[in-house]
Design an enzyme around this catalytic site. Sequence first.
Site, short mmCIF file in Angstrom:
data_model
loop_
_atom_site.label_atom_id
_atom_site.label_comp_id
_atom_site.label_asym_id
_atom_site.label_seq_id
_atom_site.Cartn_x
_atom_site.Cartn_y
_atom_site.Cartn_z
N GLU A 111 0.81 -1.23 0.00
CA GLU A 111 0.00 0.00 0.00
C GLU A 111 0.84 1.26 0.00
OE1 GLU A 111 -0.68 -2.67 1.74
OE2 GLU A 111 -2.74 -3.23 1.21
N HIS A 144 -11.19 -5.54 8.97
CA HIS A 144 -11.97 -5.35 7.75
C HIS A 144 -13.22 -4.51 8.00
CE1 HIS A 144 -9.51 -8.86 6.73
NE2 HIS A 144 -9.66 -8.51 5.47
#
Lengths: 328, 332
Positions: free
Chosen positions: A64, A131
Amino acid sequence: MAQSTEEVSYLEAISQALDEEMARDERVFLMGEDIGMYGGAFKITEGFLQKYGEWRVLDTPLAESGFVGAAIGAAMMGLRPVVEMQFADFISCAFDQITEVAAKNHYRWGAAVPMVIRAPFGGGVHGGPFHSECPEGWFFHSPGLKLVAPSTPYDAKGLLKAAIRDPNPVIYFEHKFLYRRIKSTLPQEDFVVPLGKADVKRIGNDISVITYGAMVHLALEAAQSLAHEGIDLEVVDLRTLMPLDKETIYASVRKTSKAILLHEDNKTGGVGAEIAALLAEECFDCLDGPVIRIAPPDTPVPFSTPLEEFFLPKTSDIIAAARKLATY
Amino acid sequence: MDVAVIAKEIKREDLLRMYDYLRLTRAVEDRITALYRQGRIVGGVYTSYGMEAIAVGYASALERDDVIAPFHRDMGAFLIRGFTPGEVLAQYLGKRVGPSKGKDGNVHMGDLRRGVFGFVSHLADNLPVAAGAALAFKMRGESRVVFTGTGDGGSSRGDFHEAMNFAAVRRLPVVFFCNNNQYAYSTPLRLQMAIPNVVDRAKAYGMPGEIVDGNDVAEVYLAAKHAIAKARAGEGPSFLEFKTMRMHGHSEHDPAKYVPRELLEEWKKKDPILKAEQLLKQLGYGEEAYFHEVADRVKKEVEAGVEFAEQSPLPEGPEVLEGVFAMSADSH
């Protein structure tokens, strides 16, 4: 504006915005994990690889920080990258690039960074601690970033288009719970929802509920049941968290004299805490009751159903808070 | 091979120009150090003393349209890209006419029009950014190249590895370098990595790499030219490890007592200016009188810069509020 005849989901609205902006401006391109052949973890970019090719729909390595950094460089060289964080939680890996490089480059040496980071956030989907997170608070505190969090398909499409056309780094928090649950018809013409403008989703006279994202729908539900009791909620959907539309917030609270701040991010140091402080500074004279915050406790987002249900704000929390405020 | 033999590939005027910039870099940084010691510069002062050949060499090898995302000891690259000594000194003094208008100090300057990315203290943060610029060039089919690097310490950061891997996967026109000056602040190389050469890290990404004498401007220039040509030809990224020694402390406040004196004595003999002079003499391009002439000329240039910087006004306090958000990105 003419409306589409078919209802469009929140997810489809995001997909439409990306497709239309890519068609409109060849500088716009997408980067992220599994967004190509697979079409993205939530299938938002399904079919894009075939339509736009592997240099405008870039599947990235699992890194990322690296691909957000690359998006910054491409943006500074004249492209308009839209980066997908598969889950907003993973944005922590890119925190440094976002806060130290993207946010500060223009201030430090005049280089604009026109990029968008799409961050699928929020709970209610049994995602657990990695998540389901709402990480907007981390960035709310970092000057140089714009933050948006749409609650409807119209806003989702219009805000994403505005974000892509904005010359600054924008983090676009899209709520996973809303993806396939919220639908509406959309204008057929090109439209944008300007950044920095809140929207009063329900006009009311008694109490302002100031919120954003999935919580807007909870507030609207609460307003509907409270209407029978003669308590009239006004629901202010912030839509953009930064820059914050203070005028709309103050105008609403000056009218109703009471405020509930509702969000899904943890309570301490969240957007609600900032707005509570602003109301204390700017609207103290017109407040007829305490400013109430409704937010999850300061814990990671839990997995198991009863734990997550306990964790997330509920319509009943809003109803209880509104009843309490109504007695002041 | 004898450097003088290889250096014949370099045009005389290019070598002389590089010598000018070696001298100018040293003169600017010596002046900055003096101002710091007089208490006229606040904040950190990072110099490339003893390492000037790296930035001067690679920046001389690039074309005007190429982009540099420099390491913080790359003053020569800023100067070659047109940052004047006056601007650099204004930056160090926090003046409004400095490249960052007083918003940031020392080597934290950049300018998109001059193709130089602003340095970020989080070492290696600009490497993925540089790869992204190279991505833009590749996507648009432009024959532009990006040159970026960090130190031996910075090569431990995840962003260093993420950038190299991404660039290798997409075969981007970028050259990565490491200024291996043997110390990351006070941490010696042996505590930074369990391998002797930083270049070995490139192998993991399928990237060609080379070790270069970082104190020899001709060698740096030729190695950079070669890597740049490959990148421009679409052959993808490569890696250059410039071996050198940091002759001052991490910052001017740091006396660097952790560095053995003998080591510094040894590297003093390899001073890049000395080496360049030996080379110029060997090639018959210059002798002592000429070297003095250059030293005098750059000294005057730097003094004019000091005067300009000192006479320029400081920013007003409320200017702090300007520029958080961009109003347009049209110039991009």
